[in-house]
Design a protein around this motif. Structure first.
Motif, mmCIF file in Angstrom:
data_model
loop_
_atom_site.group_PDB
_atom_site.id
_atom_site.type_symbol
_atom_site.label_atom_id
_atom_site.label_comp_id
_atom_site.label_asym_id
_atom_site.label_seq_id
_atom_site.Cartn_x
_atom_site.Cartn_y
_atom_site.Cartn_z
ATOM 1 N N GLN A 370 -1.992 28.094 47.820
ATOM 2 C CA GLN A 370 -2.579 28.878 48.650
ATOM 3 C C GLN A 370 -1.955 30.289 48.568
ATOM 4 O O GLN A 370 -1.778 31.219 49.579
ATOM 5 C CB GLN A 370 -2.294 28.277 50.086
ATOM 6 C CG GLN A 370 -2.853 27.149 50.242
ATOM 7 C CD GLN A 370 -2.255 26.472 51.820
ATOM 8 O OE1 GLN A 370 -2.518 27.315 52.783
ATOM 9 N NE2 GLN A 370 -1.841 25.221 51.707
ATOM 10 N N VAL A 371 -1.205 30.583 47.566
ATOM 11 C CA VAL A 371 -0.236 31.833 47.318
ATOM 12 C C VAL A 371 -1.481 33.085 46.924
ATOM 13 O O VAL A 371 -1.310 33.901 47.627
ATOM 14 C CB VAL A 371 0.370 31.826 46.008
ATOM 15 C CG1 VAL A 371 1.185 33.136 45.980
ATOM 16 C CG2 VAL A 371 1.436 30.668 46.244
ATOM 17 N N GLY A 372 -2.660 32.725 46.210
ATOM 18 C CA GLY A 372 -3.380 33.683 46.027
ATOM 19 C C GLY A 372 -4.810 33.550 46.736
ATOM 20 O O GLY A 372 -4.901 32.485 47.378
ATOM 21 N N ASP A 410 22.496 37.698 54.340
ATOM 22 C CA ASP A 410 23.512 36.898 53.533
ATOM 23 C C ASP A 410 23.568 37.262 51.960
ATOM 24 O O ASP A 410 24.082 36.762 51.356
ATOM 25 C CB ASP A 410 23.104 35.168 53.737
ATOM 26 C CG ASP A 410 21.777 35.136 52.875
ATOM 27 O OD1 ASP A 410 21.045 35.936 52.436
ATOM 28 O OD2 ASP A 410 21.534 33.762 53.049
ATOM 29 N N GLY A 411 22.788 38.442 51.747
ATOM 30 C CA GLY A 411 22.771 38.888 50.182
ATOM 31 C C GLY A 411 21.814 38.234 49.483
ATOM 32 O O GLY A 411 21.712 38.782 48.348
ATOM 33 N N SER A 412 21.027 37.352 49.766
ATOM 34 C CA SER A 412 20.026 36.863 49.023
ATOM 35 C C SER A 412 18.585 37.483 49.091
ATOM 36 O O SER A 412 18.718 38.484 50.069
ATOM 37 C CB SER A 412 19.735 35.333 49.686
ATOM 38 O OG SER A 412 19.220 35.219 50.870
ATOM 39 N N ARG A 413 17.828 37.346 48.169
ATOM 40 C CA ARG A 413 16.446 38.066 48.247
ATOM 41 C C ARG A 413 15.182 36.709 47.896
ATOM 42 O O ARG A 413 15.405 36.022 47.019
ATOM 43 C CB ARG A 413 16.596 39.193 47.154
ATOM 44 C CG ARG A 413 15.302 39.412 46.502
ATOM 45 C CD ARG A 413 15.324 40.482 45.628
ATOM 46 N NE ARG A 413 15.186 42.014 45.998
ATOM 47 C CZ ARG A 413 14.471 42.876 45.616
ATOM 48 N NH1 ARG A 413 13.848 42.742 44.316
ATOM 49 N NH2 ARG A 413 14.393 44.164 45.996
ATOM 50 N N LEU A 414 14.418 37.165 48.595
ATOM 51 C CA LEU A 414 13.189 36.418 48.369
ATOM 52 C C LEU A 414 12.043 37.354 47.997
ATOM 53 O O LEU A 414 11.888 38.538 48.411
ATOM 54 C CB LEU A 414 12.884 35.273 49.710
ATOM 55 C CG LEU A 414 13.775 34.577 49.953
ATOM 56 C CD1 LEU A 414 13.340 33.906 51.376
ATOM 57 C CD2 LEU A 414 13.889 33.308 49.118
ATOM 58 N N ALA A 415 11.014 36.634 47.244
ATOM 59 C CA ALA A 415 9.756 37.690 47.045
ATOM 60 C C ALA A 415 8.689 36.452 47.007
ATOM 61 O O ALA A 415 8.726 35.401 46.612
ATOM 62 C CB ALA A 415 9.786 37.908 45.385
ATOM 63 N N GLY A 416 7.535 37.112 47.476
ATOM 64 C CA GLY A 416 6.155 36.323 47.579
ATOM 65 C C GLY A 416 5.089 36.966 48.499
ATOM 66 O O GLY A 416 5.267 38.126 48.838
ATOM 67 N N ARG A 417 4.283 36.465 48.901
ATOM 68 C CA ARG A 417 3.039 36.748 49.590
ATOM 69 C C ARG A 417 3.373 36.795 50.998
ATOM 70 O O ARG A 417 3.787 35.547 51.468
ATOM 71 C CB ARG A 417 2.096 36.117 49.602
ATOM 72 C CG ARG A 417 0.663 36.540 50.203
ATOM 73 C CD ARG A 417 -0.450 36.053 49.782
ATOM 74 N NE ARG A 417 -1.202 34.782 49.953
ATOM 75 C CZ ARG A 417 -1.360 34.119 51.257
ATOM 76 N NH1 ARG A 417 -1.569 34.969 52.116
ATOM 77 N NH2 ARG A 417 -1.510 32.818 51.300
ATOM 78 N N LEU A 418 3.172 37.573 52.086
ATOM 79 C CA LEU A 418 3.805 37.713 53.296
ATOM 80 C C LEU A 418 2.353 36.924 53.879
ATOM 81 O O LEU A 418 1.224 37.311 53.981
ATOM 82 C CB LEU A 418 3.540 39.003 53.965
ATOM 83 C CG LEU A 418 4.225 39.206 55.448
ATOM 84 C CD1 LEU A 418 5.380 38.395 55.527
ATOM 85 C CD2 LEU A 418 4.298 40.525 55.951
ATOM 86 N N ASP A 419 2.690 35.670 54.574
ATOM 87 C CA ASP A 419 1.536 34.805 55.232
ATOM 88 C C ASP A 419 1.238 34.925 56.539
ATOM 89 O O ASP A 419 0.186 35.011 56.923
ATOM 90 C CB ASP A 419 1.732 33.490 54.557
ATOM 91 C CG ASP A 419 0.747 32.631 54.777
ATOM 92 O OD1 ASP A 419 -0.372 32.949 54.599
ATOM 93 O OD2 ASP A 419 0.915 31.265 55.539
ATOM 94 N N LEU A 429 5.266 33.151 51.175
ATOM 95 C CA LEU A 429 4.633 31.969 50.146
ATOM 96 C C LEU A 429 5.329 32.461 48.799
ATOM 97 O O LEU A 429 4.819 33.579 48.396
ATOM 98 C CB LEU A 429 3.279 31.784 50.119
ATOM 99 C CG LEU A 429 2.878 30.886 51.249
ATOM 100 C CD1 LEU A 429 1.143 30.929 51.238
ATOM 101 C CD2 LEU A 429 3.265 29.457 50.917
ATOM 102 N N ASP A 430 6.259 31.917 48.130
ATOM 103 C CA ASP A 430 6.697 32.370 46.823
ATOM 104 C C ASP A 430 5.879 32.123 45.516
ATOM 105 O O ASP A 430 4.888 31.240 45.937
ATOM 106 C CB ASP A 430 8.239 32.079 46.599
ATOM 107 C CG ASP A 430 8.218 30.237 46.432
ATOM 108 O OD1 ASP A 430 7.320 29.858 46.106
ATOM 109 O OD2 ASP A 430 9.583 30.038 46.497
ATOM 110 N N VAL A 431 6.113 32.489 44.596
ATOM 111 C CA VAL A 431 5.110 32.381 43.564
ATOM 112 C C VAL A 431 5.071 31.036 43.021
ATOM 113 O O VAL A 431 4.045 30.403 42.164
ATOM 114 C CB VAL A 431 5.513 33.116 42.310
ATOM 115 C CG1 VAL A 431 5.156 34.576 42.565
ATOM 116 C CG2 VAL A 431 6.916 32.840 41.710
ATOM 117 N N GLN A 432 5.761 30.054 43.361
ATOM 118 C CA GLN A 432 5.777 28.599 43.223
ATOM 119 C C GLN A 432 4.897 27.940 44.413
ATOM 120 O O GLN A 432 4.887 26.606 44.373
ATOM 121 C CB GLN A 432 7.129 27.716 43.120
ATOM 122 C CG GLN A 432 7.646 28.003 41.803
ATOM 123 C CD GLN A 432 8.281 29.114 41.562
ATOM 124 O OE1 GLN A 432 9.221 29.927 42.343
ATOM 125 N NE2 GLN A 432 8.122 29.866 40.329
#
Length: 470
Positions: A370-372, A410-419, A429-432
């Motif tokens: 469901q990412v794309g 907390d210093g972390s980073r996430l990337a993906g589609r804002l759902d 939703l990340d690329v996996q």
């Protein structure tokens, strides 16, 4: 006006059982809830009423309105929570987390004390909600009576739940209250983590609790040690992901040291973890530069995230390492591929290529990720147009499918589609295809990147017949 009921929520078709109490007069935010069975209805109207069967004056606000499915009716009385499992347990954990987020120092000991003798699942769900939700900087002052009450609770809880109390006490600034329990809690966790008879879910939960309780290099090593080529994919990926909660600078190096033991599922999870913190990301790139990792261990989507990193030195190094991947001039790439569409397409081969290349992110005829965008019905468009979209996914970028990067406190980073967005959370939703629910108050920065979530270059390695078939 006294003829109205005030502010309330009502289910139009179930007014006798689906109506909440009304909030009246001047009032702070007040949580109102109602449980109901849908009975024979397939559609219900949820009314946010002001007045309701009469007039009311003034102003009312509603916020965070949710309908939560609890599952099939069991016939059990509403107060019977014995054997709490599944969706009901999740709801209890959510409610408890929201309670904890207010930092209710004056009621927390009484709340915990009520867990003595409670169903084991209920206490686990509540303790998890309290640990997750309690603000790190909200102290709780414990009187001698409080300490005695918590000591009694510790003895009453199952051994594999006592670590939650230790973590809570740490958040309260009361680490000394359970100092003697840390070793025992760690031993109980390790027993589950290393047990061949425990389920994968239980072992992954134990790994998460160990990092939360005792974030040290030894704990990280203990979490990663069970992973080898024979480890089930779900367990291996879950154990690697558990290390992502660590704050140890060298945690990335520990993951990379275990790389030869990782199967594809574990490697995918490992890359996702290594992209969360700058120091781990730098360690990842150093491993690639030093040939300890193959460049192909990272997907095109991973390289895209790296080259957009807010740390310019990381972005530049990633671009340098990835310089050989693909042709930057997408128009030329498209021109070389268009003649392939004249070949006779093989539907079976196309399905195979699609499953390998596209189904992780795209849904087609009800199956896939469901990412794309959902690709059902896309065959009505010209093949040349479809090919152009694949070769250059940024040529007609849809706002719903842009890549977002989210930096957390907390210093972390996430990337993906804002759902999904609510007032208090976002869902990414990340690329996996993994869904991340992020509390808004933990977000330092959200950035919408000017590119698609779909990476450039996914089609570049296909043969002409495979392109025609796809």
């Amino acid at each position: 006006n006294t003829t109205g009921l005030g502010a309330l929520i009502n289910l139009h078709e179930l007014q006798k059982v689906g109506k909440t109490r009304a909030v009246t007069r001047d009032s702070d935010w007040t949580k109102i809830t109602s449980e109901f069975e849908t009975r024979g209805h397939t559609k219900l109207a949820l009314n946010l009423l002001y007045g309701g069967w009469g007039h009311a004056t003034g102003t009312a606000w509603w916020d965070d309105v949710e309908v939560i499915e609890l599952g099939p009716a069991t016939g059990a009385p509403p107060k019977d929570v014995a054997g709490v499992t599944g969706r009901l347990g999740e709801v209890i954990s959510i409610v408890t987390r929201h309670y904890a987020q207010r930092g209710p120092a004056n009621t927390i000991v009484a709340t915990l004390s009520s867990l003595k003798g409670a169903d084991e699942n209920l206490s686990r769900f509540m303790l998890d909600g309290l640990v997750e939700g309690w603000p790190a900087d909200t102290r709780v002052d414990l009187s001698p009576v409080d300490q005695a009450e918590l000591a009694a609770l510790t003895n009453a809880l199952p051994a594999d739940q006592r670590d939650r109390l230790v973590v809570l006490a740490r958040k309260w600034g009361q680490s000394a209250a359970f100092a003697g329990s840390i070793d025992a809690a760690r031993q109980a966790i390790m027993a589950t983590l290393t047990s061949d008879s425990a389920t994968d879910a239980q072992r992954i939960d134990a790994a998460q609790r160990l990092i939360r309780l005792d974030d040290t290099p030894d704990s990280i090593a203990a979490v990663l040690k069970p992973i080898n080529a024979q480890t089930p994919a779900t367990l291996a990926a879950g154990l690697v992901s558990a290390v992502g909660a660590s704050r140890q600078e060298k945690a990335g190096e520990s993951i990379l040291a275990h790389w030869p033991q990782f199967t594809p599922a574990a490697r995918t999870a490992a890359v996702s973890v290594l992209l969360r913190r700058e120091e781990w990301t730098s360690q990842l790139l150093a491993a690639i530069a030093g040939k300890r990792l193959n460049q192909a261990d990272l997907t095109a989507a991973d390289w895209q995230v790296l080259k957009l990193h807010k740390n310019k030195s990381i972005a530049d190094r990633a671009a340098q390492l990835d310089a050989s991947r693909g042709d930057p001039n997408r128009a030329k790439v498209l021109a070389t591929m268009l003649p392939h569409l004249e070949l006779q397409g093989d539907v079976q081969l196309g399905a195979t290529v699609y499953k390998k290349l596209c189904s992780q992110c795209h849904r087609f005829n009800g199956e896939g990720g469901q990412v794309g965008p959902d690709l059902t019905g896309i065959g009505t468009r010209p093949a040349t147009e479809i090919l152009a979209e694949i070769v250059d996914p940024n040529r007609s970028l849809e706002s719903n499918f842009r890549l977002w990067t989210v930096d957390l406190d907390d210093g972390s980073r996430l990337a993906g589609r804002l759902d999904t967005e609510t007032r208090t959370t976002i869902e990414l939703l990340d690329v996996q295809g993994k869904r991340h629910v992020i509390q808004r108050d933990a977000i330092l920065e959200m950035t919408a990147q000017p590119i698609s979530i779909m990476p450039v270059g996914v089609i570049d390695q296909l043969k002409p017949q495979e392109i025609a078939a796809l």
